[in-house]
Design an enzyme around this catalytic site. Sequence first.
Site: not given
Length: 573
Positions: A334, A501-504
Amino acid sequence: MATKLPKVPIVIVGMGWVGGVIAAELTKAGHKVVGLERGKSRNTSDYYHVHDELRYALRYDLMQDLSKETVTFRHNEKKRSLPMRSYGSFLLGDGLGGAGVHWNGQYHRFLPYDFEIYSKTVERYGKKKIPEGMTLQDWGIKYDELDPYFTKWEEMAGISGEQETIELIGKMSKPFPTPPMKMTPGMTLFDEACKSLGYKPYMIASANLSQDYTNADGVSRAACQYCGFCERFGCEYGAKADPVVTVLPVAEKTGNLEVRTFANVTRVLHNGKKATGVIYVNAPTGEEFEQPADIVILAGYVFTNVRLLLMSKLGKPYDPNTGTGVIGKNYAYQIMGGASSAYFDDKQFNSFMGAGALGNSIDEFNGDNFDHSSLEFLHGANIRFTQTGARPISNNPTPKGTPNWGAQFKQQSIKYANRVVNVGVQGSSMPFRHHFLDLDPVYKDAFGDPLMRLTYEFEEQDRNLVKFMAEKTKSIAEAMKPSFVETSKAITSYSIVPYQSTHNTGGAIMGSDPSTSAVNNYMQMWDADNVFVIGASAFPHNSGYNPTATVGALSYRAAEGILKYLEKGGSLV
Protein backbone atom coordinates in the site's frame (compact mmCIF):
# COMPACT_ATOMS: atom_id res chain seq x y z
CA MET A 1 7.76 -38.99 14.21
CA ALA A 2 4.34 -37.33 13.91
CA THR A 3 1.38 -38.87 15.69
CA LYS A 4 -1.25 -39.69 13.08
CA LEU A 5 -4.76 -38.58 14.07
CA PRO A 6 -8.11 -39.86 12.77
CA LYS A 7 -9.11 -38.39 9.42
CA VAL A 8 -11.48 -35.41 9.34
CA PRO A 9 -13.57 -34.07 6.45
CA ILE A 10 -12.23 -30.49 6.51
CA VAL A 11 -9.25 -28.79 8.10
CA ILE A 12 -8.80 -25.01 8.15
CA VAL A 13 -5.38 -23.47 8.76
CA GLY A 14 -5.80 -20.10 10.48
CA MET A 15 -8.86 -18.92 12.39
CA GLY A 16 -9.08 -15.22 11.58
CA TRP A 17 -11.63 -13.56 9.29
CA VAL A 18 -11.23 -16.06 6.47
CA GLY A 19 -11.15 -19.13 8.68
CA GLY A 20 -14.09 -17.84 10.71
CA VAL A 21 -16.29 -17.13 7.69
CA ILE A 22 -15.50 -20.50 6.09
CA ALA A 23 -16.05 -22.37 9.37
CA ALA A 24 -19.40 -20.66 9.97
CA GLU A 25 -20.71 -21.41 6.49
CA LEU A 26 -19.56 -25.04 6.42
CA THR A 27 -20.67 -25.92 9.94
CA LYS A 28 -24.10 -24.34 9.42
CA ALA A 29 -24.45 -26.65 6.41
CA GLY A 30 -23.80 -29.61 8.71
CA HIS A 31 -20.14 -30.34 7.95
CA LYS A 32 -17.57 -31.23 10.58
CA VAL A 33 -14.59 -28.85 10.61
CA VAL A 34 -11.27 -28.78 12.48
CA GLY A 35 -9.72 -25.32 12.78
CA LEU A 36 -5.99 -25.07 13.50
CA GLU A 37 -4.88 -21.80 15.09
CA ARG A 38 -1.23 -21.35 15.99
CA GLY A 39 -1.94 -18.71 18.62
CA LYS A 40 -3.94 -18.71 21.84
CA SER A 41 -7.69 -18.76 22.34
CA ARG A 42 -9.52 -15.48 22.82
CA ASN A 43 -12.96 -14.12 23.73
CA THR A 44 -14.53 -10.75 24.45
CA SER A 45 -13.54 -10.84 28.13
CA ASP A 46 -9.90 -10.66 27.00
CA TYR A 47 -10.65 -7.15 25.71
CA TYR A 48 -12.00 -5.71 28.99
CA HIS A 49 -8.74 -4.00 29.94
CA VAL A 50 -7.38 -3.09 26.52
CA HIS A 51 -7.07 0.69 26.93
CA ASP A 52 -3.37 0.25 27.58
CA GLU A 53 -1.55 2.03 24.77
CA LEU A 54 1.90 0.94 25.92
CA ARG A 55 1.01 -2.75 26.09
CA TYR A 56 -0.97 -3.06 22.86
CA ALA A 57 0.02 -0.21 20.54
CA LEU A 58 3.72 -0.03 21.35
CA ARG A 59 4.59 -3.46 22.74
CA TYR A 60 2.31 -5.32 20.31
CA ASP A 61 0.58 -7.67 22.74
CA LEU A 62 -1.80 -8.98 20.05
CA MET A 63 0.94 -9.62 17.50
CA GLN A 64 3.08 -12.54 16.44
CA ASP A 65 6.30 -13.17 18.39
CA LEU A 66 9.02 -12.18 15.91
CA SER A 67 11.69 -14.03 17.88
CA LYS A 68 9.98 -17.28 16.83
CA GLU A 69 8.90 -16.42 13.31
CA THR A 70 9.33 -13.31 11.19
CA VAL A 71 10.04 -12.37 7.57
CA THR A 72 13.27 -11.33 5.92
CA PHE A 73 13.51 -8.39 3.54
CA ARG A 74 15.65 -7.06 0.70
CA HIS A 75 15.13 -4.43 -1.98
CA ASN A 76 16.27 -6.58 -4.87
CA GLU A 77 17.88 -9.91 -5.73
CA LYS A 78 21.40 -8.49 -5.59
CA LYS A 79 21.08 -7.55 -1.94
CA ARG A 80 21.30 -9.66 1.19
CA SER A 81 18.04 -10.22 3.03
CA LEU A 82 17.84 -9.59 6.78
CA PRO A 83 15.15 -10.49 9.33
CA MET A 84 12.57 -8.00 10.58
CA ARG A 85 13.55 -8.35 14.25
CA SER A 86 11.15 -5.73 15.61
CA TYR A 87 7.82 -4.46 14.30
CA GLY A 88 7.86 -1.71 11.73
CA SER A 89 6.20 -1.48 8.32
CA PHE A 90 3.38 -3.93 9.08
CA LEU A 91 1.96 -5.90 12.01
CA LEU A 92 1.29 -9.65 12.01
CA GLY A 93 -1.69 -10.67 14.13
CA ASP A 94 -1.62 -13.77 16.30
CA GLY A 95 -4.20 -15.86 18.14
CA LEU A 96 -7.86 -16.60 17.55
CA GLY A 97 -9.31 -13.92 15.29
CA GLY A 98 -5.90 -13.02 13.83
CA ALA A 99 -5.52 -9.56 12.29
CA GLY A 100 -9.32 -9.31 12.40
CA VAL A 101 -8.99 -8.49 16.10
CA HIS A 102 -6.59 -5.55 15.79
CA TRP A 103 -7.84 -3.95 12.55
CA ASN A 104 -9.43 -0.50 12.40
CA GLY A 105 -12.65 -1.59 10.72
CA GLN A 106 -12.39 0.60 7.61
CA TYR A 107 -14.47 -0.99 4.88
CA HIS A 108 -14.14 -0.38 1.13
CA ARG A 109 -15.26 -2.58 -1.72
CA PHE A 110 -12.60 -2.65 -4.43
CA LEU A 111 -13.59 -0.81 -7.61
CA PRO A 112 -15.02 -2.54 -10.72
CA TYR A 113 -11.83 -1.39 -12.47
CA ASP A 114 -9.69 -3.41 -10.07
CA PHE A 115 -11.06 -6.79 -11.08
CA GLU A 116 -10.52 -6.12 -14.80
CA ILE A 117 -7.53 -3.84 -14.47
CA TYR A 118 -5.50 -5.22 -17.36
CA SER A 119 -8.39 -5.34 -19.83
CA LYS A 120 -9.76 -1.93 -18.85
CA THR A 121 -6.33 -0.28 -18.96
CA VAL A 122 -5.52 -1.67 -22.41
CA GLU A 123 -9.00 -0.81 -23.67
CA ARG A 124 -8.65 2.86 -22.68
CA TYR A 125 -4.94 3.54 -23.13
CA GLY A 126 -3.40 0.67 -25.13
CA LYS A 127 -0.80 -1.90 -24.05
CA LYS A 128 2.03 0.65 -24.12
CA LYS A 129 0.54 2.35 -21.08
CA ILE A 130 1.60 -0.60 -18.93
CA PRO A 131 5.29 -0.05 -18.07
CA GLU A 132 7.90 -2.70 -18.65
CA GLY A 133 8.11 -5.13 -15.76
CA MET A 134 4.60 -4.45 -14.43
CA THR A 135 2.83 -7.83 -14.24
CA LEU A 136 -0.69 -6.50 -14.40
CA GLN A 137 -3.50 -9.04 -14.84
CA ASP A 138 -7.26 -9.44 -14.47
CA TRP A 139 -8.64 -11.29 -11.45
CA GLY A 140 -10.76 -13.85 -13.29
CA ILE A 141 -13.95 -12.39 -11.81
CA LYS A 142 -15.95 -9.18 -12.22
CA TYR A 143 -17.30 -6.77 -9.63
CA ASP A 144 -20.94 -7.60 -10.34
CA GLU A 145 -20.23 -11.29 -9.71
CA LEU A 146 -18.80 -10.42 -6.28
CA ASP A 147 -21.58 -8.03 -5.26
CA PRO A 148 -23.74 -10.65 -3.49
CA TYR A 149 -20.73 -11.85 -1.48
CA PHE A 150 -19.84 -8.30 -0.45
CA THR A 151 -23.46 -7.90 0.65
CA LYS A 152 -23.33 -11.09 2.68
CA TRP A 153 -20.22 -9.91 4.53
CA GLU A 154 -21.77 -6.49 5.16
CA GLU A 155 -24.91 -8.01 6.64
CA MET A 156 -22.89 -10.36 8.85
CA ALA A 157 -20.71 -7.50 10.16
CA GLY A 158 -23.44 -4.83 10.27
CA ILE A 159 -21.37 -2.40 8.18
CA SER A 160 -22.30 1.24 8.82
CA GLY A 161 -22.22 3.49 5.77
CA GLU A 162 -23.92 5.77 3.28
CA GLN A 163 -27.39 4.53 2.36
CA GLU A 164 -27.19 5.43 -1.31
CA THR A 165 -24.72 4.19 -3.91
CA ILE A 166 -21.74 6.51 -3.97
CA GLU A 167 -20.75 7.94 -7.33
CA LEU A 168 -17.37 6.73 -8.63
CA ILE A 169 -17.74 3.44 -6.71
CA GLY A 170 -19.39 0.23 -7.91
CA LYS A 171 -23.15 -0.12 -7.57
CA MET A 172 -24.48 -2.03 -4.56
CA SER A 173 -27.52 -4.30 -4.82
CA LYS A 174 -28.44 -3.45 -1.21
CA PRO A 175 -27.58 -0.49 1.05
CA PHE A 176 -25.36 -0.99 4.07
CA PRO A 177 -27.36 -2.51 6.95
CA THR A 178 -26.72 0.40 9.36
CA PRO A 179 -26.35 4.17 8.78
CA PRO A 180 -22.97 5.96 8.79
CA MET A 181 -21.11 6.99 11.92
CA LYS A 182 -21.15 10.47 13.48
CA MET A 183 -19.71 13.51 11.73
CA THR A 184 -17.00 15.32 13.74
CA PRO A 185 -15.82 18.95 13.37
CA GLY A 186 -12.64 17.74 11.64
CA MET A 187 -14.66 15.67 9.21
CA THR A 188 -16.91 18.65 8.54
CA LEU A 189 -13.87 20.74 7.65
CA PHE A 190 -12.66 18.05 5.23
CA ASP A 191 -16.14 17.65 3.76
CA GLU A 192 -16.59 21.38 3.12
CA ALA A 193 -13.08 21.77 1.72
CA CYS A 194 -13.61 18.92 -0.74
CA LYS A 195 -16.97 20.26 -1.87
CA SER A 196 -15.48 23.72 -2.41
CA LEU A 197 -13.06 22.10 -4.88
CA GLY A 198 -15.83 20.27 -6.71
CA TYR A 199 -15.26 16.84 -5.18
CA LYS A 200 -17.90 14.52 -3.74
CA PRO A 201 -16.82 13.35 -0.26
CA TYR A 202 -18.58 10.50 1.50
CA MET A 203 -18.48 8.83 4.90
CA ILE A 204 -16.14 5.84 5.05
CA ALA A 205 -18.06 2.62 5.59
CA SER A 206 -17.31 1.18 9.00
CA ALA A 207 -17.22 -2.16 10.79
CA ASN A 208 -17.53 -0.10 14.01
CA LEU A 209 -21.30 -0.10 14.49
CA SER A 210 -23.12 3.23 14.34
CA GLN A 211 -26.04 1.65 16.25
CA ASP A 212 -26.93 -1.60 18.00
CA TYR A 213 -27.29 -4.42 15.49
CA THR A 214 -28.41 -8.05 15.32
CA ASN A 215 -27.49 -10.03 12.22
CA ALA A 216 -29.29 -12.96 10.55
CA ASP A 217 -27.32 -15.46 12.64
CA GLY A 218 -28.69 -13.88 15.80
CA VAL A 219 -25.42 -12.23 16.82
CA SER A 220 -26.15 -8.97 18.66
CA ARG A 221 -23.56 -6.25 19.12
CA ALA A 222 -23.57 -2.81 20.73
CA ALA A 223 -22.91 0.54 19.08
CA CYS A 224 -19.46 2.14 19.02
CA GLN A 225 -18.49 4.34 22.00
CA TYR A 226 -15.90 6.39 20.03
CA CYS A 227 -13.19 5.59 22.58
CA GLY A 228 -10.36 5.73 20.01
CA PHE A 229 -8.88 2.32 20.86
CA CYS A 230 -9.45 0.27 17.69
CA GLU A 231 -6.30 -0.33 15.69
CA ARG A 232 -3.94 -2.68 17.61
CA PHE A 233 -6.69 -3.29 20.19
CA GLY A 234 -9.64 -5.62 20.65
CA CYS A 235 -13.05 -4.02 21.24
CA GLU A 236 -14.54 -4.70 24.67
CA TYR A 237 -17.96 -3.47 23.54
CA GLY A 238 -18.06 -5.83 20.55
CA ALA A 239 -18.89 -2.77 18.45
CA LYS A 240 -16.02 -3.50 16.07
CA ALA A 241 -16.74 -6.54 13.97
CA ASP A 242 -14.10 -9.17 14.51
CA PRO A 243 -14.19 -12.96 14.04
CA VAL A 244 -14.31 -13.61 17.79
CA VAL A 245 -17.64 -11.78 18.19
CA THR A 246 -19.27 -12.57 14.83
CA VAL A 247 -18.59 -15.72 12.80
CA LEU A 248 -16.69 -17.94 15.25
CA PRO A 249 -19.48 -18.08 17.87
CA VAL A 250 -21.90 -19.07 15.10
CA ALA A 251 -19.65 -21.95 14.00
CA GLU A 252 -19.05 -23.09 17.58
CA LYS A 253 -22.77 -23.06 18.37
CA THR A 254 -23.43 -25.69 15.68
CA GLY A 255 -21.27 -28.23 17.53
CA ASN A 256 -19.52 -28.98 14.25
CA LEU A 257 -16.36 -26.95 14.83
CA GLU A 258 -13.34 -28.07 16.81
CA VAL A 259 -10.69 -25.37 17.26
CA ARG A 260 -7.19 -26.45 18.29
CA THR A 261 -5.07 -23.56 19.51
CA PHE A 262 -1.24 -23.45 19.60
CA ALA A 263 -1.34 -25.69 16.49
CA ASN A 264 1.43 -24.46 14.20
CA VAL A 265 0.96 -26.01 10.74
CA THR A 266 4.29 -26.67 9.02
CA ARG A 267 3.32 -28.67 5.92
CA VAL A 268 0.42 -29.50 3.65
CA LEU A 269 0.71 -33.20 2.78
CA HIS A 270 -0.14 -34.17 -0.80
CA ASN A 271 0.47 -36.78 -3.49
CA GLY A 272 1.08 -34.32 -6.30
CA LYS A 273 -2.58 -34.10 -7.28
CA LYS A 274 -4.52 -33.83 -4.05
CA ALA A 275 -3.80 -32.87 -0.45
CA THR A 276 -4.06 -35.66 2.09
CA GLY A 277 -3.82 -33.55 5.26
CA VAL A 278 -1.44 -31.35 7.21
CA ILE A 279 1.40 -31.63 9.71
CA TYR A 280 1.30 -29.37 12.74
CA VAL A 281 3.34 -28.85 15.88
CA ASN A 282 1.82 -28.17 19.28
CA ALA A 283 3.88 -25.10 20.14
CA PRO A 284 4.02 -25.47 23.96
CA THR A 285 5.02 -29.17 23.94
CA GLY A 286 6.82 -29.55 20.61
CA GLU A 287 4.68 -32.60 19.77
CA GLU A 288 4.12 -33.16 16.06
CA PHE A 289 0.81 -34.40 14.65
CA GLU A 290 -0.43 -35.50 11.25
CA GLN A 291 -4.02 -34.52 10.60
CA PRO A 292 -5.44 -36.33 7.54
CA ALA A 293 -8.30 -34.49 5.82
CA ASP A 294 -10.43 -34.65 2.68
CA ILE A 295 -10.22 -30.88 2.13
CA VAL A 296 -7.44 -28.49 3.23
CA ILE A 297 -8.20 -24.79 3.49
CA LEU A 298 -5.37 -22.29 3.93
CA ALA A 299 -6.90 -19.25 5.61
CA GLY A 300 -3.84 -17.54 7.07
CA TYR A 301 -2.26 -14.16 6.47
CA VAL A 302 -0.48 -13.55 3.16
CA PHE A 303 2.93 -14.72 4.37
CA THR A 304 1.51 -17.80 6.12
CA ASN A 305 -0.39 -19.03 3.07
CA VAL A 306 2.47 -18.53 0.63
CA ARG A 307 5.12 -19.92 2.95
CA LEU A 308 3.12 -23.10 3.58
CA LEU A 309 2.68 -23.67 -0.16
CA LEU A 310 6.39 -23.20 -0.80
CA MET A 311 7.52 -25.38 2.11
CA SER A 312 5.02 -28.07 1.04
CA LYS A 313 6.16 -27.91 -2.61
CA LEU A 314 2.54 -27.40 -3.63
CA GLY A 315 2.25 -25.33 -6.80
CA LYS A 316 5.10 -24.09 -8.99
CA PRO A 317 7.34 -21.50 -7.27
CA TYR A 318 7.62 -18.16 -9.03
CA ASP A 319 10.87 -17.44 -10.86
CA PRO A 320 11.43 -13.69 -11.38
CA ASN A 321 14.15 -14.34 -13.96
CA THR A 322 11.87 -16.20 -16.34
CA GLY A 323 8.54 -14.86 -15.12
CA THR A 324 7.23 -18.41 -14.84
CA GLY A 325 5.65 -20.11 -11.86
CA VAL A 326 2.98 -18.65 -9.60
CA ILE A 327 3.64 -19.25 -5.89
CA GLY A 328 5.19 -16.04 -4.56
CA LYS A 329 4.22 -13.94 -7.60
CA ASN A 330 2.84 -10.38 -7.56
CA TYR A 331 3.59 -9.30 -4.01
CA ALA A 332 2.09 -5.83 -3.50
CA TYR A 333 1.65 -3.40 -0.63
CA GLN A 334 0.00 0.00 0.00
CA ILE A 335 1.47 3.37 -1.01
CA MET A 336 0.93 5.84 1.82
CA GLY A 337 2.97 8.95 0.87
CA GLY A 338 1.63 12.34 -0.23
CA ALA A 339 -0.31 13.32 2.91
CA SER A 340 -0.81 16.90 4.08
CA SER A 341 -1.22 18.23 7.62
CA ALA A 342 -3.29 21.34 8.30
CA TYR A 343 -2.18 23.15 11.50
CA PHE A 344 -4.63 25.49 13.21
CA ASP A 345 -3.68 28.20 15.69
CA ASP A 346 -7.32 29.26 16.11
CA LYS A 347 -9.15 25.90 16.28
CA GLN A 348 -9.08 22.83 18.51
CA PHE A 349 -10.50 19.37 17.88
CA ASN A 350 -11.27 16.51 20.25
CA SER A 351 -8.78 14.33 18.38
CA PHE A 352 -8.41 11.91 21.28
CA MET A 353 -11.92 10.66 20.57
CA GLY A 354 -12.64 8.63 17.50
CA ALA A 355 -13.09 5.18 16.02
CA GLY A 356 -11.03 3.02 13.71
CA ALA A 357 -13.23 3.73 10.70
CA LEU A 358 -14.48 7.20 11.57
CA GLY A 359 -13.77 9.47 8.63
CA ASN A 360 -14.66 10.62 5.16
CA SER A 361 -12.93 10.42 1.80
CA ILE A 362 -13.00 11.09 -1.93
CA ASP A 363 -12.39 8.81 -4.90
CA GLU A 364 -12.00 11.28 -7.74
CA PHE A 365 -8.36 10.17 -8.00
CA ASN A 366 -8.76 6.46 -7.30
CA GLY A 367 -8.72 3.60 -9.79
CA ASP A 368 -9.35 4.88 -13.32
CA ASN A 369 -11.85 7.54 -12.22
CA PHE A 370 -9.60 10.17 -13.83
CA ASP A 371 -7.70 10.36 -17.10
CA HIS A 372 -4.20 8.86 -16.91
CA SER A 373 -3.24 9.62 -20.53
CA SER A 374 -0.62 12.21 -19.61
CA LEU A 375 0.33 10.66 -16.27
CA GLU A 376 3.23 8.32 -15.63
CA PHE A 377 1.40 5.99 -13.28
CA LEU A 378 -1.66 3.75 -13.23
CA HIS A 379 -4.53 3.52 -10.73
CA GLY A 380 -4.59 6.03 -7.88
CA ALA A 381 -5.55 6.54 -4.25
CA ASN A 382 -8.35 7.12 -1.81
CA ILE A 383 -7.84 10.56 -0.21
CA ARG A 384 -9.25 10.77 3.30
CA PHE A 385 -9.48 12.26 6.73
CA THR A 386 -9.86 9.74 9.54
CA GLN A 387 -10.32 10.41 13.23
CA THR A 388 -9.18 7.13 14.72
CA GLY A 389 -8.27 8.46 18.16
CA ALA A 390 -5.11 10.44 18.92
CA ARG A 391 -3.74 8.43 21.83
CA PRO A 392 -1.32 10.26 24.17
CA ILE A 393 1.93 8.30 23.62
CA SER A 394 1.80 7.88 19.85
CA ASN A 395 0.21 11.25 19.02
CA ASN A 396 2.74 14.05 19.01
CA PRO A 397 2.30 16.37 16.00
CA THR A 398 4.79 19.22 15.83
CA PRO A 399 5.65 21.51 12.90
CA LYS A 400 8.76 20.83 10.84
CA GLY A 401 11.86 22.33 12.38
CA THR A 402 10.74 21.68 15.95
CA PRO A 403 13.58 20.17 18.03
CA ASN A 404 13.12 16.54 19.08
CA TRP A 405 13.52 17.42 22.76
CA GLY A 406 13.64 20.35 25.14
CA ALA A 407 11.38 23.25 26.07
CA GLN A 408 10.36 24.17 22.52
CA PHE A 409 9.49 20.55 21.76
CA LYS A 410 7.24 20.37 24.83
CA GLN A 411 5.62 23.71 24.04
CA GLN A 412 4.79 22.76 20.43
CA SER A 413 3.62 19.28 21.44
CA ILE A 414 1.11 20.70 23.88
CA LYS A 415 -0.02 23.45 21.53
CA TYR A 416 -0.74 21.24 18.51
CA ALA A 417 -1.92 18.05 20.26
CA ASN A 418 -5.52 18.80 19.18
CA ARG A 419 -4.96 21.38 16.43
CA VAL A 420 -4.01 19.26 13.40
CA VAL A 421 -6.19 17.77 10.65
CA ASN A 422 -4.39 15.25 8.44
CA VAL A 423 -5.43 14.69 4.84
CA GLY A 424 -4.16 11.20 4.12
CA VAL A 425 -3.51 9.05 1.07
CA GLN A 426 -4.10 5.34 0.71
CA GLY A 427 -2.53 4.51 -2.64
CA SER A 428 -2.72 1.46 -4.84
CA SER A 429 0.26 -0.84 -5.30
CA MET A 430 0.91 -2.36 -8.71
CA PRO A 431 2.73 -5.69 -9.18
CA PHE A 432 6.17 -5.91 -10.74
CA ARG A 433 8.16 -8.86 -11.98
CA HIS A 434 10.83 -8.43 -9.32
CA HIS A 435 8.42 -8.01 -6.38
CA PHE A 436 7.91 -11.48 -4.96
CA LEU A 437 7.94 -13.87 -2.01
CA ASP A 438 10.17 -16.91 -1.60
CA LEU A 439 11.89 -18.94 1.12
CA ASP A 440 14.98 -17.46 2.72
CA PRO A 441 18.00 -19.75 2.20
CA VAL A 442 19.67 -18.67 5.46
CA TYR A 443 17.25 -17.68 8.20
CA LYS A 444 14.90 -20.14 9.91
CA ASP A 445 12.06 -20.07 12.44
CA ALA A 446 11.87 -21.71 15.88
CA PHE A 447 10.99 -25.05 14.24
CA GLY A 448 13.93 -24.97 11.85
CA ASP A 449 11.89 -24.06 8.77
CA PRO A 450 12.95 -21.28 6.36
CA LEU A 451 11.49 -17.82 6.88
CA MET A 452 9.46 -16.03 4.26
CA ARG A 453 11.66 -13.67 2.21
CA LEU A 454 10.17 -10.46 0.86
CA THR A 455 11.75 -8.74 -2.18
CA TYR A 456 10.20 -5.33 -2.75
CA GLU A 457 11.00 -1.71 -3.57
CA PHE A 458 9.13 1.44 -4.50
CA GLU A 459 8.99 2.04 -8.27
CA GLU A 460 8.68 5.16 -10.41
CA GLN A 461 5.00 4.22 -10.62
CA ASP A 462 4.74 4.75 -6.85
CA ARG A 463 6.86 7.90 -6.74
CA ASN A 464 4.83 9.53 -9.51
CA LEU A 465 1.57 8.57 -7.82
CA VAL A 466 2.69 10.13 -4.54
CA LYS A 467 3.85 13.34 -6.22
CA PHE A 468 0.47 13.70 -7.93
CA MET A 469 -1.56 12.93 -4.79
CA ALA A 470 0.51 15.34 -2.69
CA GLU A 471 -0.74 18.25 -4.76
CA LYS A 472 -4.33 17.09 -4.28
CA THR A 473 -4.06 16.69 -0.51
CA LYS A 474 -2.31 20.04 -0.25
CA SER A 475 -5.13 21.82 -2.08
CA ILE A 476 -7.75 20.19 0.18
CA ALA A 477 -5.79 21.10 3.32
CA GLU A 478 -5.39 24.70 2.14
CA ALA A 479 -9.12 24.91 1.43
CA MET A 480 -9.70 24.33 5.16
CA LYS A 481 -8.03 27.71 5.75
CA PRO A 482 -5.55 26.57 8.43
CA SER A 483 -2.66 28.63 9.82
CA PHE A 484 -0.24 26.63 7.68
CA VAL A 485 0.07 23.34 5.79
CA GLU A 486 2.87 20.79 5.62
CA THR A 487 2.94 18.21 2.81
CA SER A 488 4.90 15.00 2.35
CA LYS A 489 5.66 15.43 -1.34
CA ALA A 490 7.84 12.46 -2.18
CA ILE A 491 8.91 8.93 -1.33
CA THR A 492 12.33 7.54 -2.12
CA SER A 493 13.16 3.97 -1.12
CA TYR A 494 10.93 1.53 0.76
CA SER A 495 11.95 0.97 4.38
CA ILE A 496 10.63 -1.87 6.49
CA VAL A 497 11.41 0.09 9.70
CA PRO A 498 8.61 2.69 10.14
CA TYR A 499 4.99 1.56 10.31
CA GLN A 500 3.05 2.17 7.09
CA SER A 501 0.24 -0.33 6.59
CA THR A 502 -0.69 -3.95 7.34
CA HIS A 503 -2.05 -4.36 3.82
CA ASN A 504 0.26 -6.96 2.30
CA THR A 505 -1.14 -8.79 -0.72
CA GLY A 506 -0.34 -11.36 -3.40
CA GLY A 507 1.79 -14.49 -3.61
CA ALA A 508 -0.97 -17.02 -4.37
CA ILE A 509 -2.98 -14.97 -6.83
CA MET A 510 -6.30 -15.70 -8.48
CA GLY A 511 -7.07 -15.69 -12.18
CA SER A 512 -8.47 -17.63 -15.10
CA ASP A 513 -5.18 -19.05 -16.41
CA PRO A 514 -3.29 -21.76 -14.45
CA SER A 515 0.00 -20.60 -15.96
CA THR A 516 -0.31 -17.13 -14.40
CA SER A 517 -2.37 -17.77 -11.25
CA ALA A 518 -2.38 -20.15 -8.29
CA VAL A 519 -6.15 -20.32 -7.66
CA ASN A 520 -9.36 -19.89 -9.62
CA ASN A 521 -12.17 -17.50 -8.70
CA TYR A 522 -13.39 -19.87 -5.97
CA MET A 523 -9.89 -19.78 -4.41
CA GLN A 524 -9.44 -23.42 -5.44
CA MET A 525 -5.89 -24.41 -6.39
CA TRP A 526 -5.34 -25.35 -10.00
CA ASP A 527 -2.73 -27.93 -8.93
CA ALA A 528 -4.76 -29.64 -6.18
CA ASP A 529 -8.52 -29.31 -6.38
CA ASN A 530 -9.14 -30.15 -2.71
CA VAL A 531 -6.95 -27.25 -1.53
CA PHE A 532 -8.41 -23.75 -1.18
CA VAL A 533 -6.07 -20.81 -0.52
CA ILE A 534 -8.08 -17.81 0.63
CA GLY A 535 -7.19 -14.27 1.63
CA ALA A 536 -5.34 -11.22 0.37
CA SER A 537 -2.70 -13.63 -0.93
CA ALA A 538 -5.12 -14.05 -3.88
CA PHE A 539 -4.95 -10.37 -4.92
CA PRO A 540 -3.08 -9.85 -8.23
CA HIS A 541 -2.50 -6.21 -7.13
CA ASN A 542 -3.62 -3.98 -4.27
CA SER A 543 -6.16 -1.21 -4.73
CA GLY A 544 -6.27 2.25 -3.15
CA TYR A 545 -8.32 0.83 -0.29
CA ASN A 546 -8.15 -1.37 2.79
CA PRO A 547 -8.32 -5.02 1.64
CA THR A 548 -10.68 -6.56 4.24
CA ALA A 549 -13.95 -6.01 2.35
CA THR A 550 -12.63 -7.86 -0.69
CA VAL A 551 -11.09 -10.59 1.48
CA GLY A 552 -14.51 -11.04 3.08
CA ALA A 553 -16.34 -11.26 -0.24
CA LEU A 554 -13.84 -13.79 -1.60
CA SER A 555 -14.23 -15.81 1.60
CA TYR A 556 -17.98 -16.12 1.19
CA ARG A 557 -17.56 -17.06 -2.47
CA ALA A 558 -14.95 -19.66 -1.52
CA ALA A 559 -17.31 -21.10 1.09
CA GLU A 560 -19.96 -21.49 -1.58
CA GLY A 561 -17.41 -23.19 -3.81
CA ILE A 562 -16.32 -25.58 -1.08
CA LEU A 563 -19.93 -26.61 -0.49
CA LYS A 564 -20.26 -27.33 -4.21
CA TYR A 565 -17.02 -29.30 -4.12
CA LEU A 566 -18.31 -31.40 -1.22
CA GLU A 567 -21.24 -32.40 -3.41
CA LYS A 568 -19.49 -33.27 -6.66
CA GLY A 569 -15.72 -32.72 -6.40
CA GLY A 570 -13.47 -31.65 -9.27
CA SER A 571 -12.61 -28.22 -10.60
CA LEU A 572 -15.25 -25.58 -9.93
CA VAL A 573 -14.55 -23.60 -13.11
